[in-house]
Design an enzyme around this catalytic site. Structure first.
Site, mmCIF file in Angstrom:
data_model
loop_
_atom_site.group_PDB
_atom_site.id
_atom_site.type_symbol
_atom_site.label_atom_id
_atom_site.label_comp_id
_atom_site.label_asym_id
_atom_site.label_seq_id
_atom_site.Cartn_x
_atom_site.Cartn_y
_atom_site.Cartn_z
ATOM 1 N N ASP A 30 0.845 -1.203 0.000
ATOM 2 C CA ASP A 30 0.000 0.000 0.000
ATOM 3 C C ASP A 30 0.879 1.252 0.000
ATOM 4 O O ASP A 30 2.024 1.214 0.435
ATOM 5 C CB ASP A 30 -0.855 0.050 1.279
ATOM 6 C CG ASP A 30 -2.018 -0.928 1.252
ATOM 7 O OD1 ASP A 30 -2.361 -1.440 0.173
ATOM 8 O OD2 ASP A 30 -2.589 -1.172 2.333
ATOM 9 N N MET A 31 0.308 2.375 -0.453
ATOM 10 C CA MET A 31 1.056 3.639 -0.396
ATOM 11 C C MET A 31 0.505 4.474 0.763
ATOM 12 O O MET A 31 -0.705 4.661 0.877
ATOM 13 C CB MET A 31 0.935 4.396 -1.711
ATOM 14 C CG MET A 31 1.913 5.543 -1.825
ATOM 15 S SD MET A 31 3.648 5.076 -1.613
ATOM 16 C CE MET A 31 4.033 4.426 -3.243
ATOM 17 N N ARG B 131 -1.449 -0.486 -8.436
ATOM 18 C CA ARG B 131 -2.843 -0.143 -8.115
ATOM 19 C C ARG B 131 -2.927 1.388 -8.160
ATOM 20 O O ARG B 131 -2.141 2.068 -7.509
ATOM 21 C CB ARG B 131 -3.212 -0.621 -6.715
ATOM 22 C CG ARG B 131 -4.578 -0.071 -6.253
ATOM 23 C CD ARG B 131 -4.752 -0.112 -4.734
ATOM 24 N NE ARG B 131 -4.742 -1.446 -4.216
ATOM 25 C CZ ARG B 131 -4.321 -1.745 -2.977
ATOM 26 N NH1 ARG B 131 -3.853 -0.805 -2.173
ATOM 27 N NH2 ARG B 131 -4.346 -2.990 -2.552
ATOM 28 N N ALA C 69 -5.434 8.926 0.113
ATOM 29 C CA ALA C 69 -6.314 9.037 1.281
ATOM 30 C C ALA C 69 -5.730 9.839 2.434
ATOM 31 O O ALA C 69 -6.332 9.905 3.493
ATOM 32 C CB ALA C 69 -6.655 7.625 1.766
ATOM 33 N N LYS D 156 -10.671 18.525 -6.545
ATOM 34 C CA LYS D 156 -11.126 17.207 -7.016
ATOM 35 C C LYS D 156 -10.922 17.086 -8.522
ATOM 36 O O LYS D 156 -10.514 16.027 -9.019
ATOM 37 C CB LYS D 156 -12.605 17.020 -6.631
ATOM 38 C CG LYS D 156 -13.185 15.705 -7.140
ATOM 39 C CD LYS D 156 -14.526 15.387 -6.525
ATOM 40 C CE LYS D 156 -15.315 14.324 -7.297
ATOM 41 N NZ LYS D 156 -14.599 13.053 -7.502
HETATM 42 C C1 LIG Z 1 -8.829 -1.159 -3.279
HETATM 43 C C2 LIG Z 1 -8.389 0.167 -2.751
HETATM 44 C C3 LIG Z 1 -7.127 0.289 -2.198
HETATM 45 C C4 LIG Z 1 -6.676 1.542 -1.762
HETATM 46 N N1 LIG Z 1 -5.387 1.673 -1.320
HETATM 47 C C5 LIG Z 1 -4.927 2.904 -1.004
HETATM 48 C C6 LIG Z 1 -3.550 3.125 -0.706
HETATM 49 O O1 LIG Z 1 -2.725 2.204 -0.723
HETATM 50 N N2 LIG Z 1 -3.170 4.380 -0.380
HETATM 51 C C7 LIG Z 1 -4.047 5.439 -0.362
HETATM 52 O O2 LIG Z 1 -3.630 6.573 -0.103
HETATM 53 N N3 LIG Z 1 -5.354 5.249 -0.623
HETATM 54 C C8 LIG Z 1 -5.813 4.014 -0.938
HETATM 55 N N4 LIG Z 1 -7.149 3.855 -1.252
HETATM 56 C C9 LIG Z 1 -8.116 4.929 -0.959
HETATM 57 C C10 LIG Z 1 -8.227 5.917 -2.099
HETATM 58 O O3 LIG Z 1 -7.039 6.655 -2.217
HETATM 59 C C11 LIG Z 1 -9.406 6.894 -1.893
HETATM 60 O O4 LIG Z 1 -9.226 7.604 -0.704
HETATM 61 C C12 LIG Z 1 -10.763 6.219 -1.842
HETATM 62 O O5 LIG Z 1 -10.834 5.132 -2.713
HETATM 63 C C13 LIG Z 1 -11.869 7.231 -2.259
HETATM 64 O O6 LIG Z 1 -11.639 7.661 -3.558
HETATM 65 P P1 LIG Z 1 -12.589 7.282 -4.803
HETATM 66 O O7 LIG Z 1 -11.693 6.931 -5.943
HETATM 67 O O8 LIG Z 1 -13.531 6.237 -4.420
HETATM 68 O O9 LIG Z 1 -13.261 8.639 -5.227
HETATM 69 P P2 LIG Z 1 -14.073 9.742 -4.414
HETATM 70 O O10 LIG Z 1 -14.216 10.876 -5.345
HETATM 71 O O11 LIG Z 1 -13.463 9.993 -3.076
HETATM 72 O O12 LIG Z 1 -15.466 9.048 -4.180
HETATM 73 C C14 LIG Z 1 -16.330 8.710 -5.241
HETATM 74 C C15 LIG Z 1 -17.603 8.125 -4.656
HETATM 75 O O13 LIG Z 1 -17.304 6.866 -4.022
HETATM 76 C C16 LIG Z 1 -18.054 6.725 -2.832
HETATM 77 N N5 LIG Z 1 -17.121 6.649 -1.689
HETATM 78 C C17 LIG Z 1 -15.800 6.901 -1.710
HETATM 79 N N6 LIG Z 1 -15.268 6.684 -0.489
HETATM 80 C C18 LIG Z 1 -16.291 6.310 0.307
HETATM 81 C C19 LIG Z 1 -16.378 5.941 1.664
HETATM 82 N N7 LIG Z 1 -15.326 5.914 2.468
HETATM 83 N N8 LIG Z 1 -17.604 5.607 2.156
HETATM 84 C C20 LIG Z 1 -18.691 5.601 1.358
HETATM 85 N N9 LIG Z 1 -18.663 5.947 0.052
HETATM 86 C C21 LIG Z 1 -17.490 6.285 -0.470
HETATM 87 C C22 LIG Z 1 -18.980 7.908 -2.755
HETATM 88 O O14 LIG Z 1 -20.180 7.550 -3.384
HETATM 89 C C23 LIG Z 1 -18.236 8.962 -3.548
HETATM 90 O O15 LIG Z 1 -19.093 9.943 -4.067
HETATM 91 C C24 LIG Z 1 -7.575 2.637 -1.781
HETATM 92 C C25 LIG Z 1 -8.839 2.506 -2.343
HETATM 93 C C26 LIG Z 1 -9.245 1.303 -2.844
HETATM 94 C C27 LIG Z 1 -10.584 1.208 -3.480
#
Ligand SMILES: Cc1cc2nc3c(=O)[nH]c(=O)nc-3n(C[C@H](O)[C@H](O)[C@H](O)COP(=O)(O)OP(=O)(O)OC[C@H]3O[C@@H](n4cnc5c(N)ncnc54)[C@H](O)[C@@H]3O)c2cc1C
Length: 303
Positions: free
Chosen positions: A130-131, A180, A185, A197
């Protein structure tokens, strides 16, 4: 502002201690965390497999401060690979380098990561590193490249909110590294990360295009319907097969979208976190969507 406050609170050890020992909040964490034991994660992975989804198991923990804790985490990961093989699950593993002692020493952390990657290779499986926050990006990429030179059973993560990510993608692809792609986050300063965004999303699409046409198998991790639609459009335009990449989503997030992608024939992997050290992960999930906080506060005060 709420996002920033929640991410800052995710570092609080006192709050973590209170939240993770409170019966009510422990129950509420189950929305995003499969449970506290490996058996909980294996059951969640089995349920995903039954629905046509693959899994990635993450034993929660980060920023350990003793070598003994890091070694215990390494042992837990070795056990997870054994369990995945024994249960014949379609699952790989995700872990954080600060859980393997990156704060103590890069060399020490690399030794532990290498032994986990060797176990992954023995089981014909895969470890995703993970990052974490941008203080760790350079060290994570350097370490992953060194391990990747010794084994293809390792890959890492790129965050589209960082300005440096396009360069990092090119660098990692030169090592044949599987990536990935996510948005990111953590709480980052504007010196290193896009704030709007629109900028994060534009960069996400740019990086997704680089990955999909690279010839390697990557994970497109997002719940954002716009990012998913852009990926599907690009794959169709470039005649990239549905089997040549996968979508990835988090346990408990947008299960409607998860089912739809599987129904439409896309590969999907669910990231399944488990363990007792769930507080920082949980706070990052709250920070991503302020509506989650309201939901949890209402539930907390409900009799
Ligand atoms: C498989 C996976 C692995 C990941 N690994 C890492 C990592 O190693 N390092 C890192 O920094 N980040 C990681 N993340 C988190 C990522 O960086 C984002 O913070 C997170 O996925 C939200 O971004 P989004 O692309 O869904 O878009 P966003 O624009 O944040 O969200 C789009 C839509 O998705 C839904 N959504 C998003 N998050 C949530 C939530 N928590 N609860 C409910 N609904 C939500 C909502 O409907 C929102 O409108 C990972 C995410 C995934 C899916």
């Amino acid at each position: 502002m709420l996002r920033a406050a929640l991410l800052k609170l995710s570092d609080s050890k006192r709050l973590a201690n209170w939240v993770t020992t409170n019966e009510k909040t422990r129950k509420m964490s189950r929305r995003f965390v499969a449970g506290e034991e490996l058996a909980d994660a294996l059951a969640a992975a089995k349920a995903c497999n039954d629905m046509g989804m693959h899994a990635s198991l993450d034993y929660l923990g980060e920023n350990v401060s003793t070598t003994a804790d890091a070694q215990r985490a390494r042992d837990a990961y070795l056990e997870i690979f054994e369990a995945i093989a024994r249960e014949r699950l379609h699952a790989n593993v995700s872990c954080k380098l600060t859980q393997l002692g990156l704060d103590l020493s890069s060399e020490f952390s690399e030794g532990l990561a290498m032994s986990i990657v060797e176990a992954a290779a023995r089981h014909d499986n895969f470890l995703r590193v993970d990052m974490e926050g941008s203080n760790y990006t350079q060290r994570t990429i350097e370490l992953v490249k060194r391990v990747r030179m010794q084994s293809p059973a390792v890959g890492t993560v790129i965050q589209s909110y960082l300005y440096r990510s396009e360069q990092d993608v090119q660098d990692l692809l030169a090592y044949g590294c599987r990536i990935r792609l996510c948005k990111g986050a953590y709480k980052e300063p504007e010196e290193v990360a896009y704030k709007s965004k629109a900028d994060v999303d534009n960069n996400y699409v740019r990086l997704m295009k680089m990955l999909l046409t690279s010839g390697f198998y990557h994970g497109i991790a997002t719940h954002d319907p716009k990012m998913i639609a852009a990926t599907i459009r690009w794959a169709s335009e470039k005649r990239i097969s549905k089997d040549d990449f996968e979508f990835q989503m988090l346990y408990g997030v947008r299960t409607d979208l998860q089912r739809r992608l599987v129904r439409d024939g896309y590969r999907l992997r669910i990231y399944i976190p488990f363990g007792r050290d769930w507080f920082p992960y949980f706070m990052r999930r709250l920070a991503e969507r302020p509506a989650n906080l309201g939901f949890f506060v209402r539930n907390f005060f409900r009799k």
